[in-house]
Design a protein around this motif. Structure first.
Motif, PDB file in Angstrom:
ATOM      1  N   VAL A  51       2.019   2.341  -7.604  1.00  0.00           N
ATOM      2  CA  VAL A  51       3.224   1.781  -7.249  1.00  0.00           C
ATOM      3  C   VAL A  51       3.970   2.534  -6.052  1.00  0.00           C
ATOM      4  O   VAL A  51       4.581   1.478  -5.024  1.00  0.00           O
ATOM      5  CB  VAL A  51       4.041   1.555  -8.307  1.00  0.00           C
ATOM      6  N   HIS A  52       4.202   3.593  -6.096  1.00  0.00           N
ATOM      7  CA  HIS A  52       5.122   4.094  -4.877  1.00  0.00           C
ATOM      8  C   HIS A  52       4.335   4.592  -3.842  1.00  0.00           C
ATOM      9  O   HIS A  52       5.005   4.847  -2.814  1.00  0.00           O
ATOM     10  CB  HIS A  52       5.784   5.519  -5.731  1.00  0.00           C
ATOM     11  N   ILE A  53       3.087   5.211  -3.783  1.00  0.00           N
ATOM     12  CA  ILE A  53       2.385   5.507  -2.624  1.00  0.00           C
ATOM     13  C   ILE A  53       2.597   4.513  -1.585  1.00  0.00           C
ATOM     14  O   ILE A  53       1.890   3.373  -1.739  1.00  0.00           O
ATOM     15  CB  ILE A  53       1.058   6.002  -2.647  1.00  0.00           C
ATOM     16  N   PRO A  54       3.142   4.585  -0.411  1.00  0.00           N
ATOM     17  CA  PRO A  54       3.232   3.858   0.628  1.00  0.00           C
ATOM     18  C   PRO A  54       1.864   3.224   1.476  1.00  0.00           C
ATOM     19  O   PRO A  54       0.832   3.872   1.249  1.00  0.00           O
ATOM     20  CB  PRO A  54       4.252   4.122   1.720  1.00  0.00           C
ATOM     21  N   LEU A  55       1.759   1.651   1.632  1.00  0.00           N
ATOM     22  CA  LEU A  55       0.537   1.311   2.218  1.00  0.00           C
ATOM     23  C   LEU A  55       0.421   2.105   3.602  1.00  0.00           C
ATOM     24  O   LEU A  55       1.310   2.403   4.412  1.00  0.00           O
ATOM     25  CB  LEU A  55       0.800  -0.134   2.457  1.00  0.00           C
ATOM     26  N   ASP A  56      -0.736   2.536   3.796  1.00  0.00           N
ATOM     27  CA  ASP A  56      -1.246   3.100   5.053  1.00  0.00           C
ATOM     28  C   ASP A  56      -1.409   1.981   5.973  1.00  0.00           C
ATOM     29  O   ASP A  56      -2.585   1.562   6.116  1.00  0.00           O
ATOM     30  CB  ASP A  56      -2.210   3.851   4.960  1.00  0.00           C
ATOM     31  N   ILE A  57      -0.601   1.391   6.566  1.00  0.00           N
ATOM     32  CA  ILE A  57      -0.737   0.260   7.661  1.00  0.00           C
ATOM     33  C   ILE A  57      -1.536   0.372   8.538  1.00  0.00           C
ATOM     34  O   ILE A  57      -2.508  -0.592   9.092  1.00  0.00           O
ATOM     35  CB  ILE A  57       0.688  -0.437   8.117  1.00  0.00           C
ATOM     36  N   THR A  58      -1.596   1.811   9.388  1.00  0.00           N
ATOM     37  CA  THR A  58      -2.357   1.681  10.523  1.00  0.00           C
ATOM     38  C   THR A  58      -3.759   1.810  10.302  1.00  0.00           C
ATOM     39  O   THR A  58      -4.729   1.215  10.571  1.00  0.00           O
ATOM     40  CB  THR A  58      -2.178   3.287  11.195  1.00  0.00           C
ATOM     41  N   ARG A  59      -4.071   2.456   9.108  1.00  0.00           N
ATOM     42  CA  ARG A  59      -5.581   2.748   8.780  1.00  0.00           C
ATOM     43  C   ARG A  59      -6.113   1.327   8.210  1.00  0.00           C
ATOM     44  O   ARG A  59      -7.141   0.977   8.590  1.00  0.00           O
ATOM     45  CB  ARG A  59      -5.774   3.795   7.354  1.00  0.00           C
TER      46      ARG A  59
END
Length: 257
Positions: A51-59
């Motif tokens: 739930v809390h680990i942010p999305l790695d948008i760049t990857r």
């Protein structure tokens, strides 16, 4: 161990092979065995992390751009933090005021949303999108993918309205449980617009091979639902997935022959 205890253990051992649910855990006095308690604590931690680990948008963008339907567009909701997103579901359903989605009229558009499990989107999103595109691109005009953060399903309706999609597929991380933390779902809405409710959508859930639905099967069901929605002129409660029934009838016909 008595023969009765051994038979009981064998029964539960066999049953556990059919499910990831925690069943037949045994007892240590009035409590669970230490091993099961530690496994439960680990599963709870994994669910919280999902739930809390942010999305790695760049990857994620780097992984989906080679699929070949255009450069990903990045959007976010009005929730300014993960904490606000969890406390205020309503803000996750609205695009941030500064966001303008480019017009990309298409038969089918894709929104890849972090939802309640960014982990699920990172694990399964690129491969699922690739399979969807492989099955849909010969029949439909596809829009470039949109990556949405702090997003609920309904945020996709605002994206689709600005971009002009005929049918919207929101690929979103589902709420983690104590058995599964990386399950992905697809929410399909035909003629999407702000104000659509859950009754206007169709859901394909539990996409997480090898233990859940495969990417190929999920894409096949999505393709069937899209075709049905276009014939019917709507999605949601009026639209049923008949793809499995067709497959079953074909198998039965083959066996008879």
């Amino acid at each position: 161990m008595t023969s009765e205890s051994l038979a009981r253990q064998q029964f539960w051992d066999e049953l556990r092979k059919t499910t990831q649910a925690r069943i037949g855990l045994g007892r240590a006095g009035n409590a669970l065995p230490t091993h099961e308690v530690l496994e439960l604590a680990g599963a709870h931690a994994a669910a919280r992390d999902a739930v809390h680990i942010p999305l790695d948008i760049t990857r994620l963008a780097q992984e989906i751009e080679p699929i070949g339907i255009g450069e990903p567009v990045i959007v976010t909701s009005r929730a300014t933090s993960r904490e606000e997103y969890l406390r205020r579901p309503d803000l996750g359903r609205l695009l941030a005021d500064s966001i303008v989605v480019p017009e990309e009229p298409a038969d089918v558009g894709f929104v890849l949303a972090d939802g309640l499990s960014p982990t699920a989107l990172m694990h399964h999103g690129p491969a699922l999108l690739q399979e969807l595109v492989a099955q849909l691109r010969t029949s439909y005009r596809l829009a470039p993918p949109v990556i949405a953060t702090q997003a609920r399903v309904a945020l996709g309706d605002h994206v689709a309205t600005q971009a002009h999609y005929g049918t919207l597929l929101v690929i979103i991380g589902e709420r983690p449980g104590l058995s599964v933390a990386d399950s992905l779902g697809i929410y399909l809405t035909h003629l999407p617009r702000p104000g659509c409710t859950d009754a206007d959508r169709n859901c394909i859930s539990n996409i997480r091979p090898p233990d859940g639905l495969s990417y190929r099967e999920a894409a096949r069901i999505a393709m069937s639902l899209i075709a049905g929605a276009r014939r019917l002129g709507r999605s949601g409660v009026a639209l049923k997935d008949t793809s499995r029934a067709v497959t079953l009838e074909a198998d039965q016909h083959t066996e008879v022959r």
